[in-house]
Scaffold this active site. Sequence first.
Site, PDB file in Angstrom:
ATOM      1  N   GLU A 151      37.493 127.709 -37.592  1.00  0.00           N
ATOM      2  CA  GLU A 151      37.560 126.420 -36.895  1.00  0.00           C
ATOM      3  C   GLU A 151      36.368 125.557 -37.300  1.00  0.00           C
ATOM      4  OE1 GLU A 151      36.698 126.121 -32.576  1.00  0.00           O
ATOM      5  OE2 GLU A 151      38.594 125.032 -32.436  1.00  0.00           O
ATOM      6  N   LYS A 155      30.692 123.627 -13.883  1.00  0.00           N
ATOM      7  CA  LYS A 155      29.654 123.282 -14.856  1.00  0.00           C
ATOM      8  C   LYS A 155      30.279 122.532 -16.034  1.00  0.00           C
ATOM      9  CE  LYS A 155      27.448 125.166 -18.490  1.00  0.00           C
ATOM     10  NZ  LYS A 155      27.069 123.891 -19.089  1.00  0.00           N
ATOM     11  N   GLU A 159      40.057 129.927 -22.659  1.00  0.00           N
ATOM     12  CA  GLU A 159      40.806 129.201 -23.696  1.00  0.00           C
ATOM     13  C   GLU A 159      39.799 128.780 -24.749  1.00  0.00           C
ATOM     14  OE1 GLU A 159      43.854 128.761 -24.500  1.00  0.00           O
ATOM     15  OE2 GLU A 159      44.694 129.751 -22.742  1.00  0.00           O
ATOM     16  N   CYS A 168      41.058 120.896 -29.584  1.00  0.00           N
ATOM     17  CA  CYS A 168      41.386 122.296 -29.865  1.00  0.00           C
ATOM     18  C   CYS A 168      42.741 122.372 -30.550  1.00  0.00           C
ATOM     19  CB  CYS A 168      41.375 123.118 -28.590  1.00  0.00           C
ATOM     20  SG  CYS A 168      42.358 122.382 -27.287  1.00  0.00           S
TER      21      CYS A 168
HETATM   22  P1  NAD Z   1      30.787 126.083 -26.100  1.00  0.00           P
HETATM   23  O1  NAD Z   1      31.352 127.458 -26.050  1.00  0.00           O
HETATM   24  O2  NAD Z   1      29.563 125.852 -26.869  1.00  0.00           O
HETATM   25  O3  NAD Z   1      30.476 125.571 -24.605  1.00  0.00           O
HETATM   26  C1  NAD Z   1      31.482 125.555 -23.596  1.00  0.00           C
HETATM   27  C2  NAD Z   1      30.800 125.612 -22.229  1.00  0.00           C
HETATM   28  O4  NAD Z   1      30.189 126.903 -22.084  1.00  0.00           O
HETATM   29  C3  NAD Z   1      29.705 124.579 -22.033  1.00  0.00           C
HETATM   30  O5  NAD Z   1      29.740 124.098 -20.714  1.00  0.00           O
HETATM   31  C4  NAD Z   1      28.439 125.404 -22.278  1.00  0.00           C
HETATM   32  O6  NAD Z   1      27.294 124.886 -21.645  1.00  0.00           O
HETATM   33  C5  NAD Z   1      28.834 126.734 -21.661  1.00  0.00           C
HETATM   34  N1  NAD Z   1      28.041 127.869 -22.117  1.00  0.00           N
HETATM   35  C6  NAD Z   1      27.300 127.979 -23.262  1.00  0.00           C
HETATM   36  N2  NAD Z   1      26.678 129.181 -23.302  1.00  0.00           N
HETATM   37  C7  NAD Z   1      27.042 129.852 -22.189  1.00  0.00           C
HETATM   38  C8  NAD Z   1      26.752 131.145 -21.665  1.00  0.00           C
HETATM   39  N3  NAD Z   1      25.936 131.982 -22.308  1.00  0.00           N
HETATM   40  N4  NAD Z   1      27.313 131.511 -20.494  1.00  0.00           N
HETATM   41  C9  NAD Z   1      28.166 130.677 -19.839  1.00  0.00           C
HETATM   42  N5  NAD Z   1      28.467 129.433 -20.253  1.00  0.00           N
HETATM   43  C10 NAD Z   1      27.930 129.025 -21.431  1.00  0.00           C
HETATM   44  O7  NAD Z   1      31.991 125.138 -26.607  1.00  0.00           O
HETATM   45  P2  NAD Z   1      31.954 123.567 -26.898  1.00  0.00           P
HETATM   46  O8  NAD Z   1      31.232 123.327 -28.178  1.00  0.00           O
HETATM   47  O9  NAD Z   1      31.522 122.842 -25.664  1.00  0.00           O
HETATM   48  O10 NAD Z   1      33.516 123.256 -27.083  1.00  0.00           O
HETATM   49  C11 NAD Z   1      34.196 123.325 -28.304  1.00  0.00           C
HETATM   50  C12 NAD Z   1      35.093 124.550 -28.323  1.00  0.00           C
HETATM   51  O11 NAD Z   1      36.022 124.504 -27.242  1.00  0.00           O
HETATM   52  C13 NAD Z   1      35.961 124.636 -29.577  1.00  0.00           C
HETATM   53  O12 NAD Z   1      35.944 125.944 -30.067  1.00  0.00           O
HETATM   54  C14 NAD Z   1      37.349 124.259 -29.075  1.00  0.00           C
HETATM   55  O13 NAD Z   1      38.419 124.775 -29.834  1.00  0.00           O
HETATM   56  C15 NAD Z   1      37.318 124.822 -27.707  1.00  0.00           C
HETATM   57  N6  NAD Z   1      38.345 124.225 -26.854  1.00  0.00           N
HETATM   58  C16 NAD Z   1      39.449 124.971 -26.550  1.00  0.00           C
HETATM   59  C17 NAD Z   1      40.467 124.447 -25.772  1.00  0.00           C
HETATM   60  C18 NAD Z   1      41.687 125.265 -25.429  1.00  0.00           C
HETATM   61  O14 NAD Z   1      42.373 124.946 -24.460  1.00  0.00           O
HETATM   62  N7  NAD Z   1      41.991 126.314 -26.193  1.00  0.00           N
HETATM   63  C19 NAD Z   1      40.343 123.135 -25.267  1.00  0.00           C
HETATM   64  C20 NAD Z   1      39.196 122.399 -25.602  1.00  0.00           C
HETATM   65  C21 NAD Z   1      38.198 122.962 -26.381  1.00  0.00           C
END
Ligand code: NAD
Length: 489
Positions: free
Chosen positions: A381, A173, A248, A282
Site C-alpha cells: 500500500e 481518539k 479495518e 483505503c
Molecule cells: P495509523 O495506523 O498510523 O493511525 C491510525 C490511528 O491509530 C491514529 O489515531 C493513531 O494515532 C493511532 N495509533 C498509532 N499508534 C498507536 C498505538 N500504538 N496504539 C493505539 N493507537 C495508535 O494509520 P493512518 O496513517 O492514520 O491511516 C492510514 C491507514 O488507514 C491506511 O493504511 C489506510 O488503508 C487505512 N484505512 C483503512 C480503512 C478501512 O476501512 N479498511 C479506512 C480508512 C483508512
Amino acid sequence: MNTGSYVNGKWYRPASSGTTRNINPADTSDVIAEYPLATAADVGLAIDAAVAAWPSWKKTPGPERGRVLWRAADIARRRLDEIARTLTREEGKILKEARGEVLKGISLLEYYAGEGFRMHGKTLPSESRDTFTYTVRQPMGVVGLIAPWNFPWAIPVWKSAPAIVSGNCVVFKPSELTPATTVLLTEIYDEAGLPPGVFNMLVGTGPEVGEAMVAAPQLRAISFTGSNRVGGALYVKAAQRGAKVTCEMGGKNAVIVMPDADLDKAAIAIHGGAFGSTGQRCTATSRVIAHAEIKNALVERLVAAAKRMKLGPGLDDSSEMGPSVGDRQWQTVMDYIKVGQGEGARMLTGGTRPAALSHGYFVEPTIFDGVSPSMRIFKEEIFGPVLAVTTASSLEEALQFANGVEYGLTTSIFTENISSVMKFVDEVETGMVHVNEPTVGGEAQLPFGGTKSTGVGEREMAEEGLNFFTELKTVFINYSGKAERSMTR
Ligand code: NAD
C-alpha cells in the site's frame, strides 16, 4: 487555544505541557489549531466519565437515543460548509470531496438514528413445550474508538453513531493529524443533547492515548481503523485481555479491464479511483490489471487524463487534486516512486512535486506501466496518487494477479460479459466488489470492510456495525410450571 479534548460533557484541558500543531498540508504556513496533548491519565478520566454515564444511557429508550443522532444530522447539515472547509484545510482533499464526505456522515447519522427504533433480536421456537426463546441485543458498555486521518468526519461518525445508538458510552481518539474535524463532530453531539460522559474525545498520540485505551480493561470493545503496522499489534494486545476487536486496515485495490470493456468509462473510473482524494482512500485504485488486447489503448487514456489534472489547494474551486496529508506521507509516496523506478517499471507520467506548489505536500499523479506482480509497487500500500499497470492474458490470470496480495478490501472489473462478471464475483478475494464502476465508495446501509490482512472482526456500517457494539443474549422463559424442560424429541 482550543482545548481539543472533551470529557464528561465539557471541553477539557489536559494537564500535559505537550501540544500538537494542526497544519494545512496545502500551505504549511497555515496553522489551523494547536491542541494540548492528552495523556494516559486523561484516558483514565474519560473512562471514569463514560463508566458513570453508562447505566443511565443504557436505560434510555433506543428511539430516544436515535433522536439525538437525528438532531446531530440536522445540525451537521446546517454546518455542512464549515465542516467541509475545516476537513479540506486539515486533510487536503478538494472541497467537493470533503462535502461528499460530510454528506455521507450525515446519511450514517440518519441511518443509525432509525436503528434506535429497531435493535431487534430474533424469536425462535424452542425444542421444549411451553418455553419462549428469543435473543435480545444489549450494549457492550464503554467502548474505545481509534480513527485515522483520511476520512476525519465519516469514520468518526461510522464508529460513534452505532456505538451511541446501541447504548454504549464512548472514548474516542482521532488521528493527531486531523483533530479539528472531530472537534466539530463533538460540538455537534454536544448541541444535539448527548448527555455528559456518553461521548468523550481525547486529542493525543497513538503511543500515549491509543496504547492506554487498548490496555484499559474497562473498554469492552476496541474499534480501530488505520495501518496494518499499528492495527496488527493493537489486535493482539486487545484480544489478549478479552476485548472484542475490529480492525479495518490497508488495501491494494485493483481494477481488471477485459477486452470487451467500454474503455472510456473504464479510464474515467480508474482515474477517479486512483487520483481522487490524492489516492488517500483505503478503497483507492492502486493497480490496473489490463488485458493485453486493450492495455495500450487504456493506458493512453489514463496518461492523457493524469496530465490534464490540475493540482492545487482543495479550497480553490479549480483544483482537481490536493496534497498528501503531511510530510511523512509525502515522503512515503516519493520513496515508492523511487522503488518503482528501481524495480524497472516504466514511469509514464508524474513522479515529482510541481515547483509552483512547493509550499505544500503535492505529488503529481503518477502512472507506472510494465509492473510485474512481484514488484513492491504492485503489492504494497502506497496511499498516494500512484497507479501501477500490469498486463494479463486472460481473466484467470487477471484474477490470480488481483488475489496475489496480502490485502482484500475492494476490486472492480470492467466487462460486458456476464460470465466474466459472475466468475469475478465468485473468485475475487475482497470484502467488496464492483462491476463497471470505481473501486471506491460505501453506503450507510451496506457492510463495509475487507478480507485477509485488511480486516479482522465485524464489518463496519450497516447492521453489522450495530452488531459489533452489542452483546447477544439468548433468553429461555419456561412457563410450563415444571422444573424440567420437556423436550419434543
Ligand atoms: P495509523 O495506523 O498510523 O493511525 C491510525 C490511528 O491509530 C491514529 O489515531 C493513531 O494515532 C493511532 N495509533 C498509532 N499508534 C498507536 C498505538 N500504538 N496504539 C493505539 N493507537 C495508535 O494509520 P493512518 O496513517 O492514520 O491511516 C492510514 C491507514 O488507514 C491506511 O493504511 C489506510 O488503508 C487505512 N484505512 C483503512 C480503512 C478501512 O476501512 N479498511 C479506512 C480508512 C483508512
